[in-house]
Design a protein around this motif. Structure first.
Motif, PDB file in Angstrom:
ATOM      1  N   GLU A 147       3.966   9.946  -3.875  1.00 20.50           N
ATOM      2  CA  GLU A 147       3.276  10.722  -2.828  1.00 20.50           C
ATOM      3  C   GLU A 147       3.336  12.209  -3.156  1.00 20.50           C
ATOM      4  O   GLU A 147       2.373  12.935  -2.943  1.00 20.50           O
ATOM      5  N   ALA A 157       0.789  12.881  -5.798  1.00 16.76           N
ATOM      6  CA  ALA A 157      -0.564  12.797  -5.228  1.00 16.76           C
ATOM      7  C   ALA A 157      -0.883  14.049  -4.411  1.00 16.76           C
ATOM      8  O   ALA A 157      -1.994  14.584  -4.473  1.00 16.76           O
ATOM      9  N   GLU A 158       0.127  14.531  -3.673  1.00 17.41           N
ATOM     10  CA  GLU A 158      -0.060  15.733  -2.863  1.00 17.41           C
ATOM     11  C   GLU A 158      -0.343  16.946  -3.743  1.00 17.41           C
ATOM     12  O   GLU A 158      -1.220  17.749  -3.452  1.00 17.41           O
ATOM     13  N   GLU A 211      -3.807  16.954  -4.995  1.00 19.17           N
ATOM     14  CA  GLU A 211      -4.801  17.350  -3.999  1.00 19.17           C
ATOM     15  C   GLU A 211      -5.003  18.866  -4.013  1.00 19.17           C
ATOM     16  O   GLU A 211      -6.104  19.347  -3.781  1.00 19.17           O
ATOM     17  N   GLN A 241      -3.861   3.306  -6.534  1.00 17.75           N
ATOM     18  CA  GLN A 241      -2.959   4.451  -6.406  1.00 17.75           C
ATOM     19  C   GLN A 241      -3.313   5.533  -7.435  1.00 17.75           C
ATOM     20  O   GLN A 241      -3.389   6.712  -7.112  1.00 17.75           O
ATOM     21  N   ARG A 243      -6.236   7.762  -6.781  1.00 15.90           N
ATOM     22  CA  ARG A 243      -6.006   8.897  -5.870  1.00 15.90           C
ATOM     23  C   ARG A 243      -5.789  10.189  -6.639  1.00 15.90           C
ATOM     24  O   ARG A 243      -5.995  11.274  -6.108  1.00 15.90           O
ATOM     25  N   ASP A 262       0.802  -1.218   0.000  1.00 12.01           N
ATOM     26  CA  ASP A 262       0.000   0.000   0.000  1.00 12.01           C
ATOM     27  C   ASP A 262       0.832   1.264   0.000  1.00 12.01           C
ATOM     28  O   ASP A 262       0.377   2.311  -0.410  1.00 12.01           O
TER      29      ASP A 262
END
Length: 141
Positions: A11, A14-15, A18, A107, A110, A4
């Motif tokens: 990351e 993905a950040e 967001e 993933q 996301r 996971d």
């Protein structure tokens, strides 16, 4: 058990996603990631590295060094080049056993890309993930 934990590189992406509420901004960011991704030498753009099932031309050149997975890639479509950069962030530097355990759909979900990519692009993305997984499975014997 699924692997996971995403890589730090993924990351970071993905950040950033967001913060980008607007699909247009996300789309532009994917293209920026593609532009920043190292170009693939034309010598590698051969049938053996071509990924079938993509609407645009896509080449993936996976390599395994010291048990770690790495790959180069290219596409003639800017958005797909960006998707390659995202997959690179997701997989590069992982142990071979981890590559197979990555839940790529979860993933990638996301990033909220799936609902905005055309079905052809989504199929192409799946084809790229399949190529990566196949390579890792062959390497693992």
């Amino acid at each position: 058990m699924g692997f996971d934990m995403a890589t730090q590189a993924f990351e970071d992406i993905a950040e950033t996603f967001e913060f980008l509420d607007d699909w247009e901004d996300r789309y532009r960011h994917v293209i920026e990631l593609g532009k920043a991704f190292p170009p693939l030498d034309d010598a590698f753009k051969v049938p053996a590295t071509k990924v079938e099932g993509c609407a645009s031309q896509v080449w993936l050149v996976p390599t395994i060094e010291d048990g770690k997975f790495e790959f180069a890639g290219a596409s003639d479509a800017m958005i797909v080049q960006g998707l390659i950069a995202i997959l690179h962030a997701l997989y590069a530097g992982l142990e071979i056993s981890q590559v197979r355990a990555v839940d790529a759909p979860a993933q990638l979900a996301r990033l909220g890309l799936d609902e905005h990519l055309s079905s052809q692009r989504s199929n192409g993305l799946r084809a790229m993930v399949a190529r990566i997984r196949d390579t890792a499975e062959r390497a693992a014997g």
